[in-house]
Design a protein around this motif. Structure first.
Motif, PDB file in Angstrom:
ATOM      1  N   UNK A  78       0.832  -1.205   0.000  1.00  0.00           N
ATOM      2  CA  UNK A  78       0.000   0.000   0.000  1.00  0.00           C
ATOM      3  C   UNK A  78       0.869   1.259   0.000  1.00  0.00           C
ATOM      4  N   UNK A  82       0.630   4.982  -2.558  1.00  0.00           N
ATOM      5  CA  UNK A  82       0.680   6.353  -2.055  1.00  0.00           C
ATOM      6  C   UNK A  82       1.776   7.141  -2.758  1.00  0.00           C
ATOM      7  N   UNK A  86       1.336  10.381  -5.297  1.00  0.00           N
ATOM      8  CA  UNK A  86       1.979  11.655  -4.969  1.00  0.00           C
ATOM      9  C   UNK A  86       2.836  12.140  -6.131  1.00  0.00           C
ATOM     10  N   UNK A 184      -5.314   0.771  -2.683  1.00  0.00           N
ATOM     11  CA  UNK A 184      -5.127   2.146  -2.234  1.00  0.00           C
ATOM     12  C   UNK A 184      -6.441   2.890  -2.279  1.00  0.00           C
ATOM     13  N   UNK A 189     -11.804   2.658   6.969  1.00  0.00           N
ATOM     14  CA  UNK A 189     -11.106   3.449   7.980  1.00  0.00           C
ATOM     15  C   UNK A 189      -9.732   3.845   7.517  1.00  0.00           C
ATOM     16  N   UNK A 190      -9.589   4.036   6.170  1.00  0.00           N
ATOM     17  CA  UNK A 190      -8.185   3.892   5.862  1.00  0.00           C
ATOM     18  C   UNK A 190      -7.474   5.028   5.257  1.00  0.00           C
ATOM     19  N   UNK A 191      -6.754   4.701   4.199  1.00  0.00           N
ATOM     20  CA  UNK A 191      -5.761   5.592   3.635  1.00  0.00           C
ATOM     21  C   UNK A 191      -6.407   6.843   3.069  1.00  0.00           C
ATOM     22  N   UNK A 192      -5.903   7.990   3.464  1.00  0.00           N
ATOM     23  CA  UNK A 192      -6.395   9.248   2.894  1.00  0.00           C
ATOM     24  C   UNK A 192      -5.854   9.410   1.486  1.00  0.00           C
ATOM     25  N   UNK A 193      -6.703   9.852   0.538  1.00  0.00           N
ATOM     26  CA  UNK A 193      -6.262  10.119  -0.820  1.00  0.00           C
ATOM     27  C   UNK A 193      -5.587  11.474  -0.835  1.00  0.00           C
ATOM     28  N   UNK A 194      -4.434  11.549  -1.446  1.00  0.00           N
ATOM     29  CA  UNK A 194      -3.742  12.823  -1.494  1.00  0.00           C
ATOM     30  C   UNK A 194      -3.426  13.149  -2.926  1.00  0.00           C
ATOM     31  N   UNK A 220      -4.873  21.137   3.458  1.00  0.00           N
ATOM     32  CA  UNK A 220      -3.465  21.425   3.238  1.00  0.00           C
ATOM     33  C   UNK A 220      -3.228  21.491   1.748  1.00  0.00           C
ATOM     34  N   UNK A 234      -5.238  18.610   0.209  1.00  0.00           N
ATOM     35  CA  UNK A 234      -5.425  17.363   0.951  1.00  0.00           C
ATOM     36  C   UNK A 234      -6.380  17.649   2.115  1.00  0.00           C
ATOM     37  N   UNK A 236      -9.211  15.732   5.094  1.00  0.00           N
ATOM     38  CA  UNK A 236      -9.667  14.502   5.742  1.00  0.00           C
ATOM     39  C   UNK A 236     -10.876  13.978   4.960  1.00  0.00           C
ATOM     40  N   UNK A 238     -12.895  11.619   5.268  1.00  0.00           N
ATOM     41  CA  UNK A 238     -14.141  11.245   5.916  1.00  0.00           C
ATOM     42  C   UNK A 238     -15.035  12.458   6.116  1.00  0.00           C
TER      43      UNK A 238
END
Lengths: 270, 193
Positions: A78, A82, A86, A184, A189-194, A220, A234, A236, A238
């Motif tokens: 994973x 990310x 990026x 990804x 509950x997981x990975x934030x998409x950036x 951000x 970026x 949160x 959720x």
């Protein structure tokens, strides 16, 4: 620090706090002395000291059935997704910024040209080893079309907006042309998409206003400004729907849209 | 389980900050070191919220993935442990949303004191079971304040940052937790020599 004579109430409050670390053995010798003297005269603190010892002695082990190496092995792939996402976003931003920077009604045409170049041309280095994928323009095109319809009439401001949307659509296309792996993209509950959100500010917005807005929403900046002044944020994920609503409601924001799946887009839907 | 702090503790904190800095530059070896160091700590912490081992592993993984993504934004304004525990707490609340998990204490966890006399070991086990049962009976926020204080050696300010609440709220929760625990455990308190 020399011990100060404390009135009984202050001393009691101080010992109450010290007792939190008393059983763990992390007080200084002076603090141990203070606690010991106070315990001689205070029942409540004696009870709390005994409780602290009980809790320390009952320090729980890890729950049964956990396997750190197995869990780590599941996690490592994973990290790749990310990093690629990026890199893809960074390169998209760099190319968009490098395109012709004219302003006004002609922008849309030039932005369109830049998009065509980017779509057809070079690919992000991260996916060079993979077989090339065709961009999936349907969502970006639908977004653009929907916004154009919404903006029907309205003169030069709508042209500028449409131009910005074209640039954004171009970014969205690039984003989708090197998509993250299914893991990804997971949810839960997981990975934030950036990055998650594209924002365009009105032309007369000050840096202070931008900063205030970012602090209020916890967002951000991770990319931008593009040729038409779009920023990649970026957030949160959720809270993406609520944050998008806040952004759109802000007088300094011209446009705020999610990037692929963070939240429903305003209006247009494929 | 006594912990000796002092110079060693400060060095550990610096080591962790250095690891985060390496991770922010994409260093996967540093990431694995940090992962292995935090897995047991997070496992014990999350074990106060759920007994579901696969779910705990998923929450730990999601937490460390956020660390991987956000390492560049770690600015040293709080300790690394506070930062990571805060992420874990939020991930846990998300992961447990809607689940009403009873936190039952199981006999397997009464880590044995094998060197003790059988009677002492049995008495110790009983005390531990009593404490874990009492902890399980507390409301979640009070239980987590107690856990972070006594099992993870956090100060009120760090707990406030971890749980994203004011320091006074932490103090209030601790006050109520201590009152309840003392009430539940008072028959046992006389047994402490």
């Amino acid at each position: 620090m020399k011990p100060q004579p404390l009135n009984p109430t202050d001393q009691h409050m101080q010992v109450q706090e010290l007792l939190l670390r008393h059983a763990a053995g992390s007080l200084t010798p002076e603090q141990y002395g203070l606690v010991r003297r106070h315990l001689e005269v205070c029942t409540e603190c004696r009870e709390d000291a005994a409780l602290g010892l009980q809790l320390a002695a009952a320090d729980p082990a890890m729950p049964p059935g956990l396997d750190p190496e197995r869990a780590l092995a599941r996690l490592m792939p994973r990290l790749d997704a990310v990093q690629e996402a990026r890199q893809g976003a960074a390169q998209a931003t760099a190319r968009a910024a490098a395109a012709a920077p004219a302003a006004g009604p002609a922008v849309e045409q030039e932005a369109g040209q830049a998009i065509r170049q980017e779509s057809v041309g070079a690919r992000p280095a991260a996916s060079a080893a993979r077989s090339p994928r065709a961009p999936r323009p349907s969502r970006a095109a639908a977004l653009l079309q929907g916004l154009r319809e919404a903006l029907a009439g309205g003169g030069w401001r709508n042209w500028a907006l449409a131009a910005q949307c074209a640039a954004i659509a171009g970014l969205a296309v690039l984003w989708q042309s090197s998509p993250p792996t299914p893991e990804y993209r997971v949810l839960g509950s997981g990975a934030a998409v950036t990055p998650d959100v594209v924002v365009v500010f009105k032309p007369d917005t000050s840096v202070g206003q931008v900063r205030q807005l970012l602090q209020a929403t916890g967002a951000r900046i991770v990319g931008g400004p593009t040729v038409t002044g779009a920023y990649l944020l970026d957030v949160d994920t959720t809270q993406a729907p609520a944050l998008l609503a806040s952004l759109r409601a802000d007088p300094a924001v011209q446009l705020a849209e999610p990037l692929d799946g963070a939240a429903p887009a305003a209006g247009a839907r494929p | 389980m006594l912990k000796i702090w002092g110079k060693g503790h400060a060095d550990g904190e610096q080591d962790e900050a250095r690891l985060v800095e390496q991770i922010s530059r994409g260093d996967r070896d540093a990431f694995q070191v940090l992962y292995r160091a935090y897995f047991p700590r997070l496992g014990r912490f999350l074990g106060r919220m759920t007994r579901n081992a696969p779910l705990i592993e998923e929450i730990i993984n999601d937490t460390l993935l956020v660390v991987w993504q956000k390492a560049q934004s770690y600015d040293g304004s709080s300790k690394v442990s506070t930062w990571i525990f805060g992420i874990a707490y939020r991930q846990a609340l998300k992961g447990l949303r809607g689940l009403d998990e009873p936190v039952e204490f199981s006999d397997e966890e009464a880590a044995g004191a094998a060197e003790q006399e059988p009677e002492q070991a049995a008495a110790g086990k009983q005390l531990r079971q009593g404490v874990m049962r009492a902890l399980g009976a507390l409301p979640l926020e009070q239980r987590m304040v107690v856990s972070l204080t006594y099992f993870h050696d956090m100060a009120y300010q760090e707990i406030a940052e971890t749980m994203d609440c004011p320091v006074n709220t932490v103090k209030t929760r601790m006050f109520h937790a201590r009152q309840r625990l003392k009430a539940m455990l008072s028959p046992h308190l006389e047994e402490i020599p």
